[in-house]
Design a protein around this motif. Structure first.
Motif, short mmCIF file in Angstrom:
data_model
loop_
_atom_site.label_atom_id
_atom_site.label_comp_id
_atom_site.label_asym_id
_atom_site.label_seq_id
_atom_site.Cartn_x
_atom_site.Cartn_y
_atom_site.Cartn_z
N GLU A 360 0.83 -1.21 0.00
CA GLU A 360 0.00 0.00 0.00
C GLU A 360 0.87 1.25 0.00
N THR A 361 1.98 1.20 0.72
CA THR A 361 2.90 2.35 0.73
C THR A 361 3.42 2.63 -0.67
N PHE A 362 3.80 1.58 -1.39
CA PHE A 362 4.30 1.77 -2.75
C PHE A 362 3.21 2.31 -3.67
N ARG A 363 1.99 1.82 -3.51
CA ARG A 363 0.90 2.34 -4.36
C ARG A 363 0.57 3.79 -4.02
N SER A 364 0.91 4.21 -2.81
CA SER A 364 0.62 5.59 -2.38
C SER A 364 1.71 6.58 -2.77
N LEU A 365 2.75 6.12 -3.38
CA LEU A 365 3.82 7.02 -3.82
C LEU A 365 3.37 7.72 -5.09
N GLN A 366 2.70 8.85 -4.91
CA GLN A 366 2.16 9.62 -6.03
C GLN A 366 2.87 10.97 -6.10
N ARG A 367 3.41 11.27 -7.25
CA ARG A 367 4.21 12.48 -7.42
C ARG A 367 3.38 13.62 -8.00
#
Length: 585
Positions: A360-367
């Motif tokens: 979930e952390t990786f999917r939340s990495l939004q730039r």
């Protein structure tokens, strides 16, 4: 005229004061003062002259053109790297350039290019891939670079006379080990392999397939996904960077003298993780998290390593890098330190909060527009855990501090950092197209389509290169065996040679091999070369040596036993065939 510096000030020529008579003899002190003043004035004059001569607008310097691959050979299709200098005080944009081949008094256009902006007192560079077909050309060739040939830059290029540079490129015969080599393909359960015939990869293809399938399956199982298609893997017989790159496909260094010496199984796991990350947790991954994930999934960086204990060792050896320094400029920091610290953070998240939260952390990495990596990470952590990057780092460091110290990991980590810093230092000095900051790596898929092999095959083959690379390889093998004393001793020999050349760059490299083991290694490399072999690994033990070597375009690996006699090394040749050893001479 400037006189050379003198070591004895009492004998220093006194400039501009004429002859000193016996009645007006100057004291030693006065002579010294006049000497120093003379040199200071001469230095100022020289500096002023250099400043006056330095261009103050767009200009072409000695580095205006570089050709790749290096060294160039007759028949190559060469790429051209064009560099422009801006000596002025205003930025220059869209700098036009043209490159010509001069022959018989005529200039034939090879390519035209547009260079990006050059800042004040800065440079601009661009590379034109495969712009010059040298088929039928041999020996010295003259290339001419012309910047702003149509005089489009009105402000910042007032002196057109300094826009032209001439470069001589010597085209030698193609290396014998490239004769008859071409691209080939093979498939396994996980991958489509692209490799060159008559290479170590061609020789070891069955073992590579088995190792790759196992590594790929391990990554799928760890991430809980299944790949929807085969992964393209390019196996190249030269060292590039540390040995692996992922860019929608994988490029892995695979040859017998791969001196960074990462094991294929671990490198394949690492790069396969990069290749499968998007399918596992799509997002705008940041460098630290992506590299940390790859090391954690692999179970080590270049070899099997306990990630938590290794990351904790960073605290013990005072090498831990705070996140606010590491995250935004990950590749600018010490490579091995950053990678293992990032992997430790991934393991901390997975063990403390679970792998679902990690994904979930990786999917939340939004730039967002203009976001730097630390901002992206901070926002993602706040979203998933309700705590930002600073608070999560505090928890992570406490987790590391609570880890039982492991002195072996601490020493191994210190030696790993030293080893790879030495590898990169060697590359910067003697194998620059392999250096991870400036690797020569044109589009390998296009190279395969065009049947071009030299860019991904050619590497420095001087005895000095071979000797230093085999010494680095020997140091790494000692580390794998846990013999840190031997590793550190060998790295000390390599470092002493690099230090000596850095202090005296005009000195011939070979003369710097003064250590007995280093000198014996260089001699053994040269003895093998005299018999038509290229040394891949050398183990020196007193007056005996084992030399693993290749010969010409063959894909066989020979083992040469050698004994040192008064006239030099005497060789006894053995050959390996599919793991079976047979005497041939």
């Amino acid at each position: 005229m400037m006189h050379p510096p003198c070591r004895d000030a009492t004998k220093c020529p006194v400039l501009g004061v004429g002859r000193v008579s016996t009645t007006t003899r100057l004291s030693t002190w006065a002579v010294r003062v006049l000497c120093l003043l003379a040199f200071a004035l001469a230095g100022l004059v020289a500096s002023d002259a250099e400043a006056a001569q330095a261009p103050t607008d767009l200009y072409a310097a000695a580095d205006a053109l570089t050709v790749y691959p290096s060294p160039p050979a007759s028949g190559d299709t060469l790429s051209l790297s064009i560099t422009a200098h801006n000596g002025g005080g205003r930025p220059l944009r869209n700098i036009q350039a043209a490159v010509y081949l001069r022959s018989g008094g005529e200039d034939k256009l090879l390519t035209e290019a547009t260079l990006p902006g050059a800042p004040p007192a800065g440079t601009a560079n661009t590379v034109v891939d495969w712009a010059w077909d040298t088929q039928g050309l041999t020996g010295p060739q003259t290339l001419v670079v012309h910047l702003d040939p149509k005089d489009l830059i009105q402000q910042g290029d007032e002196n057109a006379a300094n826009n032209v540079a001439q470069v001589t490129v010597d085209l030698e015969p193609p290396p014998v080990d490239e004769v008859g080599v071409q691209w080939a393909k093979a498939e396994s359960a996980c991958c489509t392999f692209h490799y060159l015939t008559h290479s170590a990869a061609a020789r070891d293809l069955d073992a590579i397939k088995t190792e790759a399938d196992a590594a790929h399956a391990f990554v799928e199982q760890t991430l809980g996904i299944q790949a929807s298609k085969r992964m393209d893997v390019y196996l190249v017989p030269r060292t590039i960077g540390h040995g692996g790159f992922a860019m929608g496909y994988l490029v892995l260094s695979y040859h017998d003298r791969h001196y960074p010496n990462g094991r294929f199984h671990e490198v394949m796991r690492h790069e396969a993780t990069h290749g499968l990350q998007e399918a596992w947790a799509p997002g705008d991954s940041i460098t630290m998290m992506g590299e940390g994930l790859a090391v954690w999934v692999t179970g080590g960086h270049f070899k099997p390593e306990p990630v938590r204990e290794r990351a904790a060792a960073l605290l013990a050896i005072n090498q831990y890098i705070p996140f606010d320094q590491l995250v935004n400029d990950f590749y600018d920091k010490q490579h091995e330190t950053g990678y293992i610290e990032a992997a430790g953070f991934i393991q901390y998240l997975a063990e403390t909060y679970g792998q679902d939260k990690l994904a979930e952390t990786f999917r939340s990495l939004q730039r967002g527009r203009g976001d730097r990596d630390y901002t992206v990470l901070d926002r993602a952590l706040n979203k998933v855990f309700g705590k930002g990057a600073a608070d999560m780092e505090t928890e992570y460091r406490a987790w590391l501090a609570a880890t039982t110290p492991d002195p072996t990991q601490e020493r191994d980590l210190v030696d790993t950092i030293l080893f790879f810093d030495t590898v990169r230092r060697y590359q910067a000095a003697l194998d620059p197209t392999a250096y991870f900051r400036t690797p020569w790596m044109p589009n390998i898929q296009a190279a395969e389509r065009r049947g071009l092999i030299a860019d991904y095959m050619r590497h420095p083959e001087t005895p000095v290169n071979l000797a230093l690379e085999t010494m680095l390889l020997d140091a790494s093998e000692a580390q794998y065996a846990g013999d840190y004393d031997a590793m550190e001793a060998m790295l000390g020999r390599v470092t002493a040679i690099l230090d000596a050349h850095e202090a005296h760059p005009e000195t011939d490299w070979a003369s710097l091999f003064t250590d007995p083991v280093a000198a014996a290694t260089l001699d053994a490399v040269q003895a093998a070369q005299a018999r038509g072999y290229e040394a891949q690994r050398v183990e020196v033990n007193g007056d005996q040596a084992a030399i693993w070597a290749t010969r010409g375009p063959e894909d066989l690996l020979y083992r040469l036993t050698a004994r040192q006699r008064a006239g030099g090394w005497q060789l006894l040749e053995w050959v390996f065939r599919g793991g079976m050893e047979s005497e041939t001479g």
